[in-house]
Design an enzyme around this catalytic site. Structure first.
Site, short mmCIF file in Angstrom:
data_model
loop_
_atom_site.label_atom_id
_atom_site.label_comp_id
_atom_site.label_asym_id
_atom_site.label_seq_id
_atom_site.Cartn_x
_atom_site.Cartn_y
_atom_site.Cartn_z
N LYS A 276 11.46 -59.36 33.38
CA LYS A 276 12.34 -58.35 32.75
C LYS A 276 12.71 -57.36 33.86
O LYS A 276 11.96 -56.44 34.17
CB LYS A 276 11.56 -57.64 31.63
CG LYS A 276 12.42 -57.20 30.44
CD LYS A 276 13.53 -56.26 30.79
CE LYS A 276 13.06 -54.82 30.89
NZ LYS A 276 14.09 -53.93 31.48
N GLU B 287 1.25 -50.90 38.77
CA GLU B 287 1.57 -50.10 39.96
C GLU B 287 2.45 -48.96 39.46
O GLU B 287 3.60 -49.17 39.09
CB GLU B 287 2.29 -50.95 40.99
CG GLU B 287 1.39 -52.04 41.51
CD GLU B 287 2.01 -52.89 42.60
OE1 GLU B 287 3.20 -52.73 42.89
OE2 GLU B 287 1.28 -53.71 43.17
N CYS C 112 7.81 -44.91 45.45
CA CYS C 112 6.53 -44.47 44.89
C CYS C 112 5.61 -43.93 45.98
O CYS C 112 4.73 -43.11 45.71
CB CYS C 112 5.86 -45.62 44.16
SG CYS C 112 5.74 -47.08 45.19
N GLU D 87 5.82 -35.98 39.53
CA GLU D 87 6.60 -36.88 40.39
C GLU D 87 8.09 -36.64 40.12
O GLU D 87 8.56 -36.83 39.00
CB GLU D 87 6.24 -38.34 40.08
CG GLU D 87 6.93 -39.32 41.00
CD GLU D 87 6.69 -40.78 40.61
OE1 GLU D 87 6.75 -41.10 39.41
OE2 GLU D 87 6.45 -41.59 41.52
P1 NAD Z 1 10.05 -47.27 34.02
O1 NAD Z 1 8.64 -47.28 33.62
O2 NAD Z 1 11.00 -46.40 33.29
O3 NAD Z 1 10.68 -48.73 33.90
C1 NAD Z 1 10.13 -49.83 34.59
C2 NAD Z 1 10.39 -51.09 33.79
O4 NAD Z 1 9.67 -51.03 32.57
C3 NAD Z 1 11.85 -51.31 33.42
O5 NAD Z 1 12.14 -52.68 33.55
C4 NAD Z 1 11.90 -50.87 31.97
O6 NAD Z 1 12.92 -51.47 31.22
C5 NAD Z 1 10.54 -51.34 31.48
N1 NAD Z 1 10.04 -50.63 30.30
C6 NAD Z 1 10.27 -49.35 29.92
N2 NAD Z 1 9.61 -49.07 28.77
C7 NAD Z 1 8.93 -50.20 28.41
C8 NAD Z 1 8.06 -50.54 27.33
N3 NAD Z 1 7.75 -49.68 26.37
N4 NAD Z 1 7.56 -51.79 27.30
C9 NAD Z 1 7.85 -52.69 28.28
N5 NAD Z 1 8.67 -52.43 29.31
C10 NAD Z 1 9.20 -51.19 29.39
O7 NAD Z 1 10.05 -46.97 35.58
P2 NAD Z 1 11.32 -46.80 36.53
O8 NAD Z 1 11.98 -45.50 36.22
O9 NAD Z 1 12.12 -48.05 36.51
O10 NAD Z 1 10.62 -46.72 37.97
C11 NAD Z 1 10.22 -45.55 38.57
C12 NAD Z 1 8.72 -45.40 38.49
O11 NAD Z 1 8.09 -46.54 39.06
C13 NAD Z 1 8.20 -44.21 39.27
O12 NAD Z 1 7.20 -43.57 38.53
C14 NAD Z 1 7.60 -44.86 40.52
O13 NAD Z 1 6.61 -44.10 41.17
C15 NAD Z 1 7.08 -46.12 39.96
N6 NAD Z 1 6.90 -47.11 41.03
C16 NAD Z 1 5.63 -47.41 41.43
C17 NAD Z 1 5.43 -48.31 42.47
C18 NAD Z 1 4.05 -48.66 42.95
O14 NAD Z 1 3.92 -49.57 43.76
N7 NAD Z 1 3.00 -47.97 42.53
C19 NAD Z 1 6.53 -48.90 43.09
C20 NAD Z 1 7.82 -48.56 42.66
C21 NAD Z 1 7.98 -47.66 41.61
#
Ligand code: NAD
Length: 486
Positions: A181, A257, A291, A390
């Site tokens: 997804k 992550e 991140c 963040e």
């Molecule tokens: P997000 O959590 O909004 O979305 C990530 C994914 O999850 C998307 O595909 C989204 O559609 C899906 N999603 C959202 N709600 C869901 C649910 N209830 N059930 C299942 N799937 C769901 O995150 P984002 O805004 O896309 O990414 C930014 C975040 O990701 C920041 O907090 C960043 O720090 C983190 N991040 C962490 C790492 C790491 O390695 N630790 C790497 C990159 C990004």
């Protein structure tokens, strides 16, 4: 912004090797955040499409992939890596149009690192050994690895192909099938990757993609599906908590992550030229949408003023704008919502008594697109929200410290624990501080240097589990012991 998008691409789901629409023909719009122009229509999936994709993945798993030879899988992974490199320019352009990041960055980092994951895990499974424990009682224990079944990969938008590949390569290497997804903001490179997998000889149904949203949509349906054995998720903490609840139904294995608010600790005896250059990168690369960004900067008092002056001067030199121009350092933020959120944090810093040392507003001259100036905030306390939360944009705070003990306390005063950087020429200090910082990854006198063999992941609320090298192999396999009496 003068540049017109050079690509238009509609994205359908990829299920059982075919590109398919949603059952109700629903779609959503994909927009280039640098121009606000529509660059494609994306099929919007939900429970029905996830059911189709999981069924296809299950059929492909039991139909052969589960029993595939490691040599076959290694060869396919290698070909996927090669095909990614062959299509590097096209993928880099799509990634830049989707995310707003500079094309130079997606060309130099995102796409080569994505290919690197496939090459690395191809090599790793070709040399994989196992554990064996002979017993004096006349028995031999040995350990084997089995695939775990259908795995759901849920990805964010900031490094779309790079982070997807870091999950997909070990997942396929261990003989699992997948339903991906992608983030709703960045559907394009994942869709191309599915085609690359097919061209590399991967059987239909092994890799499936369902586009859509998270809550009450494709993401949630994937996390609830009883035939999915594990979820590997990268994204926000809040989403991680929702996924953990949804995955409880059949006790799915989880890899998380999550977010970071990473301390960048600068001691007075550092190499200041190197620190200023690297801190520009660790603060603003990819618009700060990383991140691992060093978004909390702590500087020892003796060099605080000098550092601030030099860092602020260099920050003002950063070129923000058209991601397709070679000289651009910082592109557009992912969406209007995110752009407004980042600007609200800058306003909040002012309300919290902070001083804006550089940047602080939208970029003048860019009428369209979500461009925010690289911004430095000083004069805020450890309790302020801009230090604790963040922001995930080109915004950093700088605070002063006197002693090692004080900065360790400040650095650890966070519910995040992803990464840290320490800058010092005193090796003993580096060892002492590195061992006390509560994070999963600490850099000393560098940043973003990654060896794929090393464990990667966060402590506290920055994640669960480790990825990288054998840690990924462990997550994507069931480890079984066989005790054989002789
Ligand atoms: P997000 O959590 O909004 O979305 C990530 C994914 O999850 C998307 O595909 C989204 O559609 C899906 N999603 C959202 N709600 C869901 C649910 N209830 N059930 C299942 N799937 C769901 O995150 P984002 O805004 O896309 O990414 C930014 C975040 O990701 C920041 O907090 C960043 O720090 C983190 N991040 C962490 C790492 C790491 O390695 N630790 C790497 C990159 C990004």
């Amino acid at each position: 912004m003068e540049t017109e998008p050079t690509a238009q691409m509609d994205c359908l789901h990829v299920i059982d090797g075919k590109h398919v629409s949603s059952h109700n023909q629903k779609t959503f719009v994909n927009m280039n955040p640098a121009t606000e122009q529509i660059i494609g229509q994306v099929a919007e999936g939900g429970k029905t499409e996830i059911d189709w994709a999981v069924a296809a993945a299950k059929k492909a798993y039991y139909g052969g992939w589960k029993h595939s030879k490691w040599s076959e899988r290694a060869a396919i992974l290698r070909r996927i890596g090669e095909l990614i490199l062959q299509r590097k320019d096209e993928l880099a352009m799509l990634e830049s149009l989707d995310t707003g990041k500079p094309l130079s960055l997606s060309t130099a980092v995102d796409i080569p690192r994505a290919a690197g994951s496939f090459h690395y895990f191809s090599n790793l499974i070709s040399t994989l050994g196992t554990e064996a424990y002979p017993m004096e009682a006349g028995a031999l224990n040995y350990v084997i690895r089995k695939p775990i079944g259908v795995v759901g990969l849920i990805c964010p938008w900031n490094l779309p192909l790079l982070l997807l590949s870091a999950k997909l390569a070990p997942c396929l290497a261990m003989g699992n099938t997948v339903v991906i997804k992608p983030a709703e903001w960045t559907p394009m490179t994942a869709t191309v990757l599915a085609q690359i997998c097919k061209d590399a000889g991967l059987p239909d149904g092994v890799v499936n993609i369902v586009h859509g949203f998270g809550k009450d949509s494709a993401g949630e349906a994937l996390t609830e599906h009883p035939d999915v054995s594990a979820i590997a998720f990268t994204g926000e903490n809040h989403t991680g908590k929702q996924i953990m609840r949804a995955a409880a139904g059949n006790l799915k294995r989880l890899s998380f992550e999550l977010g970071g608010k990473n301390p960048n600790i600068i001691f007075a005896d550092c190499d200041l030229d190197k620190v200023v250059d690297t801190t520009i990168r660790s603060s603003f690369i990819n618009q700060g949408e990383v991140c691992l960004s060093g978004s909390r900067i702590y500087v020892q008092r003796a060099i605080y003023e000098t550092f601030l002056q030099r860092f602020a001067a260099k920050t003002r030199e950063q070129v923000v704008g058209d991601p397709l121009q070679a000289h651009t350092n910082i592109g557009a933020l992912i969406s209007k919502e995110h752009y407004e959120r980042v600007l609200r944090y800058i306003d909040l810093a002012r309300e919290e008594g902070g001083t804006i040392e550089a940047g602080g507003s939208r970029v003048k001259g860019c009428e369209k697109g979500y461009f925010v100036e690289p911004t430095i905030i000083t004069g805020v306390s450890q309790d302020s929200r801009v230090v604790r939360e963040e922001i995930f944009g080109p915004v950093v705070t700088i605070q002063v410290f006197d002693t090692e003990e004080e900065v360790i306390r400040q650095a650890n005063d966070s519910h995040y624990g992803l990464s840290a950087s320490i800058w010092t020429s005193d090796v003993s200090c580096a060892f002492r501080v590195a061992e006390q910082i509560e994070v999963g990854l600490t850099w000393v006198n560098t940043w973003f240097l990654r060896d794929p063999r090393t464990p990667y992941g966060g402590v506290k609320e920055s994640g669960i589990g480790r990825q990288g090298g054998m840690y990924s192999i462990d997550f994507y396999s069931d480890i079984s012991t066989i005790c054989m009496k002789y």
